[in-house]
Write an enzyme that holds these catalytic residues in place. Sequence first.
Site, PDB file in Angstrom:
ATOM      1  N   GLY A 284      -9.371 -22.741   0.339  1.00  0.00           N
ATOM      2  CA  GLY A 284      -9.235 -21.326   0.632  1.00  0.00           C
ATOM      3  C   GLY A 284     -10.455 -20.545   0.183  1.00  0.00           C
ATOM      4  N   SER A 285     -10.221 -19.357  -0.350  1.00  0.00           N
ATOM      5  CA  SER A 285     -11.329 -18.434  -0.624  1.00  0.00           C
ATOM      6  C   SER A 285     -12.281 -18.890  -1.722  1.00  0.00           C
ATOM      7  CB  SER A 285     -10.773 -17.048  -0.970  1.00  0.00           C
ATOM      8  OG  SER A 285     -10.113 -16.493   0.162  1.00  0.00           O
TER       9      SER A 285
END
Length: 572
Positions: A284-285
């Site tokens: 993810g981020s």
Amino acid sequence: MKRLNAGLLAVAFVLSLFAGRLVQLQTIESGHYTARALEQRLRKIDLPAVRGDITDAQGNPLAMTVEARLVYADPGVIKPAKRQQIVNALAPMLGLDPGTLMKQLSKPGSRYEVLAHGVRPDQARLVLGMKFLGIGTYPEYRREYPNDSLGAGVIGFVNAEGRGGAGLEYALNKQLAGRAGWQRIEISPDGQHIPMGEDQKRPPVPGKGVRLTLMRDVQYKAQQAIEAQVKATGARSGSVIVMDPRNGQLLAMASAPGYDPNEYGKSDHRLWGSPLVQQAYEPGSTGKVVTAAAVLERGGITPETVFKVPYSVRRYDRTFHDSEQHGTERLTFAGVLAKSSNVGTILASEHIDQDTLYGFLRDFGFGQKTNIGLPAETAGQLRPPKQWSGTDRYPLAFGQSLSVNALQMASVYSTIANGGVRVAPNLIAGTTGEDGSFTPAAAPAQKRVISARTAQEIRDMLEGVTTKDGTAPKAQIPGYRVAGKTGTAQIINPSTGTYEDGGYTASFAGFAPAEAPQLVVQVVLQHPTRGSYFGGDVAAPVFRDVMGFALQTRKIPPSGSKAPSVKIYADD
């Protein structure tokens, strides 16, 4: 007189037969019968080597070998009437199955049956104190883990056969185990060792000890923190890694749920591995820093470059959006990272081509094992550009459609913290000999991945993540400048092959002091089900607790400078 003479002749004849037989036994065939008699008395005993200890960086034992006893039986001298009494006494004391024990004691023709390994000396004394004919003990060793479940996912255990069954105990079994020996001893008719009898021996060769880079106190804090958060959030599992970015040394590798290697048989075998390297997940981020590094180095982007960021954008047949609804915002690239905008990251990634993005992902270690030394490590998944569809580059830019293990992500942030130089993660500091001599491990490989200037720009931008305007103010540590990045990635639902109802991976990776990083902490929580599932809410607090403790333990002084002013909104 005739009868007397005849009787004397008969006696003389019988005595001559006896004498002849004695001559045959004691001279002609003496060697044969002596050998057979010795064979009946001799028993070959395996002499296990003393297994090398596993210690932390300060020499504190994490796995150690202690004195024990082997309990054996000589069924040939045990009277049938005594068998049940022996079973009733020894089975509960030694944790043996009564039926199996009875079969061993009743085995026809056998003179040596091993009943139990690794018996504590005090228990062995109780066994001998019962004075059962045909039951004896012999010295050996057993493995003990003095810190119970601490670091079990890394250390592993030794199984009942004396071989490593998981973790480093398995991976380094040959080195730790040494070489077993043997001894032939004489056993008396009542089953006891004859001290001055025949004795042949090949001495065992002790195994080498292994000193790890882990610090026991930091490991304990990390494990305590992740266990508590897994329980509080109802997460499926969790992990914490503490790493020194300057040399790649791992100071803590904690995971939850865990198990006690002293009683590994009572735990679920699925817990015996190390999720830190075996479990792949979409970052993810937290993976956006790689895209940031690529566009800063090759895309002509600066932290002050302004992007007009809507809530969603459409590329080809797919729509991508941010995690929370918002109107169109004018964000600097530093703001895109601080606000963790998927859309802003996509816009920035379009300043480089897909081959450049793939090259940076590979340089940071994606799609390849760290070779830390733990068994069954996954390399994660990173397909080459020729296998990408038209839209694959966009989720890759913000950390989805690829997978990593937790150690790979910790290494990414260590590379940024170390001024752009990737130092291979390493867990083994060296080996120790029987005499206590220490042989250091080879220096880890190093490679410059990004320029020092780009690394500094990203470090400054990541400080904005921990401000009140960023996604992780809960990562702040009083007195220290902290930089890091949150991650909240969707998990693929195995029953549907889509993200729907698959849950989330919440993570936070960061370092401190941000102006001169000395420690990196990576936190991952898989599928939290109670309360928030955002990395800034559930992973960042664990980072704060573990990092704060590690900074104090390492006696790292507070930051002596103010954090740079990170401009997030272009209109500011």
